[in-house]
Write a protein that holds these residues in place. Structure first.
Motif, mmCIF file in Angstrom:
data_model
loop_
_atom_site.group_PDB
_atom_site.id
_atom_site.type_symbol
_atom_site.label_atom_id
_atom_site.label_comp_id
_atom_site.label_asym_id
_atom_site.label_seq_id
_atom_site.Cartn_x
_atom_site.Cartn_y
_atom_site.Cartn_z
ATOM 1 N N VAL A 18 0.853 -1.198 0.000
ATOM 2 C CA VAL A 18 0.000 0.000 0.000
ATOM 3 C C VAL A 18 0.888 1.248 0.000
ATOM 4 O O VAL A 18 0.462 2.332 -0.383
ATOM 5 N N LEU A 19 2.123 1.053 0.443
ATOM 6 C CA LEU A 19 3.054 2.176 0.555
ATOM 7 C C LEU A 19 4.474 1.634 0.518
ATOM 8 O O LEU A 19 4.758 0.573 1.065
ATOM 9 N N SER A 20 5.358 2.377 -0.148
ATOM 10 C CA SER A 20 6.779 2.034 -0.124
ATOM 11 C C SER A 20 7.529 3.230 0.466
ATOM 12 O O SER A 20 7.229 4.380 0.129
ATOM 13 N N ALA A 77 1.991 8.639 7.249
ATOM 14 C CA ALA A 77 1.763 8.559 5.799
ATOM 15 C C ALA A 77 0.606 7.611 5.489
ATOM 16 O O ALA A 77 -0.224 7.894 4.623
ATOM 17 N N MET A 78 0.538 6.493 6.207
ATOM 18 C CA MET A 78 -0.563 5.542 5.976
ATOM 19 C C MET A 78 -1.907 6.155 6.347
ATOM 20 O O MET A 78 -2.894 5.985 5.637
ATOM 21 N N PRO A 105 8.904 12.294 -16.953
ATOM 22 C CA PRO A 105 8.819 13.701 -16.518
ATOM 23 C C PRO A 105 10.008 14.081 -15.626
ATOM 24 O O PRO A 105 10.566 13.213 -14.952
ATOM 25 N N GLU A 106 10.389 15.336 -15.650
ATOM 26 C CA GLU A 106 11.576 15.766 -14.893
ATOM 27 C C GLU A 106 11.385 15.574 -13.389
ATOM 28 O O GLU A 106 12.309 15.227 -12.669
ATOM 29 N N CYS A 107 10.155 15.784 -12.903
ATOM 30 C CA CYS A 107 9.931 15.728 -11.460
ATOM 31 C C CYS A 107 8.661 14.934 -11.176
ATOM 32 O O CYS A 107 7.650 15.151 -11.835
ATOM 33 N N LEU A 108 8.724 14.022 -10.239
ATOM 34 C CA LEU A 108 7.530 13.296 -9.800
ATOM 35 C C LEU A 108 7.337 13.562 -8.310
ATOM 36 O O LEU A 108 8.284 13.495 -7.530
ATOM 37 N N HIS A 109 6.080 13.864 -7.939
ATOM 38 C CA HIS A 109 5.757 14.136 -6.534
ATOM 39 C C HIS A 109 5.050 12.944 -5.909
ATOM 40 O O HIS A 109 4.314 12.223 -6.582
ATOM 41 N N SER A 110 5.250 12.780 -4.607
ATOM 42 C CA SER A 110 4.476 11.785 -3.867
ATOM 43 C C SER A 110 3.008 12.199 -3.890
ATOM 44 O O SER A 110 2.691 13.395 -3.843
ATOM 45 N N VAL A 111 2.101 11.223 -3.988
ATOM 46 C CA VAL A 111 0.668 11.553 -3.922
ATOM 47 C C VAL A 111 0.243 11.808 -2.471
ATOM 48 O O VAL A 111 -0.863 12.262 -2.200
ATOM 49 N N ILE A 112 1.139 11.496 -1.551
ATOM 50 C CA ILE A 112 0.836 11.677 -0.122
ATOM 51 C C ILE A 112 1.173 13.119 0.259
ATOM 52 O O ILE A 112 2.197 13.658 -0.163
ATOM 53 N N VAL A 155 -2.640 9.426 6.408
ATOM 54 C CA VAL A 155 -2.935 10.493 5.436
ATOM 55 C C VAL A 155 -3.440 9.880 4.121
ATOM 56 O O VAL A 155 -4.416 10.354 3.522
ATOM 57 N N LEU A 156 -2.801 8.808 3.706
ATOM 58 C CA LEU A 156 -3.188 8.118 2.463
ATOM 59 C C LEU A 156 -4.597 7.535 2.580
ATOM 60 O O LEU A 156 -5.420 7.673 1.680
ATOM 61 N N GLU A 157 -4.860 6.921 3.731
ATOM 62 C CA GLU A 157 -6.170 6.299 3.955
ATOM 63 C C GLU A 157 -7.277 7.353 3.975
ATOM 64 O O GLU A 157 -8.345 7.158 3.396
ATOM 65 N N GLU A 158 -7.013 8.464 4.648
ATOM 66 C CA GLU A 158 -8.017 9.537 4.716
ATOM 67 C C GLU A 158 -8.296 10.099 3.325
ATOM 68 O O GLU A 158 -9.453 10.371 2.979
ATOM 69 N N ALA A 159 -7.236 10.257 2.521
ATOM 70 C CA ALA A 159 -7.418 10.772 1.153
ATOM 71 C C ALA A 159 -8.245 9.781 0.323
ATOM 72 O O ALA A 159 -9.139 10.185 -0.431
ATOM 73 N N GLU A 160 -7.971 8.486 0.494
ATOM 74 C CA GLU A 160 -8.718 7.471 -0.272
ATOM 75 C C GLU A 160 -10.168 7.396 0.186
ATOM 76 O O GLU A 160 -11.080 7.210 -0.620
#
Length: 208
Positions: free
Chosen positions: A67-69, A191-192, A112-119, A194-199
């Motif tokens: 679910v997260l790395s 992070a888990m 792409p030059e830059c990738l951001h975390s979705v978190i 924050v990710l869960e709340e966003a989902e």
């Protein structure tokens, strides 16, 4: 019983003046602490080699479907635990432990030059800081154009952004191994959440 969710956490092996790499020490401390019964914590030490990173990170994603790395690296310049917001594709000119650097100095040709975390890293920073008040945290947008940045970009690319990179200072400068383990644990739990709340928010929008 609910199936355990997998979380993959990597640290780096020795390189340069870092005969003992604080990132792997922190990950081993995290392993002792664990992430609770619901989480299957998988830890992996990565050698400081571009080609191994390119092969290993996609393999870990395919094998465990986490679910997260979370990738942990050491920074000799850091005095705080640093949460990286993004990974960069080009500018890799530093030689690794095999005296190799990528031919085009990039991670993913044409990526792409830059990738951001979705978190939301700022939210993670606030929660982790509150959870471990004796450790100082900070946020950064430059992971350094070496193996740390390279592994973060590679992982962001393969995970569609579901990963976090943590830079730790060397052991004892100023934090103990145990403090670094606690800091990494706090970042992952935050992070888990924050990710869960966003989902949950996304799912509730879809139900309307």
């Amino acid at each position: 019983m609910e199936k355990q969710r997998a979380v993959v956490v990597t640290g780096f092996g020795p390189f340069g003046e870092h005969a003992v790499n604080a990132s792997w020490v922190a990950v081993k401390e995290l392993e002792k602490l664990g992430l609770g019964d619901e989480v299957d914590l998988i830890v992996h030490e990565i050698p400081v080699e571009y080609q191994t990173v390119q092969r290993l990170i996609p393999e870990l994603w395919k094998k465990y479907h986490p679910v997260l790395s979370v990738h942990v690296g050491v920074s000799g310049m850091a005095t705080m635990v640093t949460l990286e917001k993004c990974g960069h594709n080009v500018g890799y000119k530093g030689l690794d432990n095999c005296n190799f650097c990528p031919g085009k100095h990039c991670c993913v040709d044409g990526g792409p030059e830059c990738l951001h975390s979705v978190i939301d890293i700022d939210a993670v920073y606030k929660r982790a800081s509150a959870a471990v008040p004796d450790v100082q945290f900070t946020v950064s947008t430059d992971a350094g154009r070496y193996l740390c940045d390279f592994s973060y970009y590679t992982s962001l690319y393969h995970s569609r952004g579901k990963c976090v990179f943590i830079h730790v200072p060397p052991i004892g400068k100023p934090f103990t191994a145990v403090q670094l383990g606690e800091a990494v644990q706090a970042v992952i739990k935050s992070a888990m959440d924050v990710l869960e709340e966003a989902e949950d928010q996304i799912n509730s929008h879809h139900k309307h």
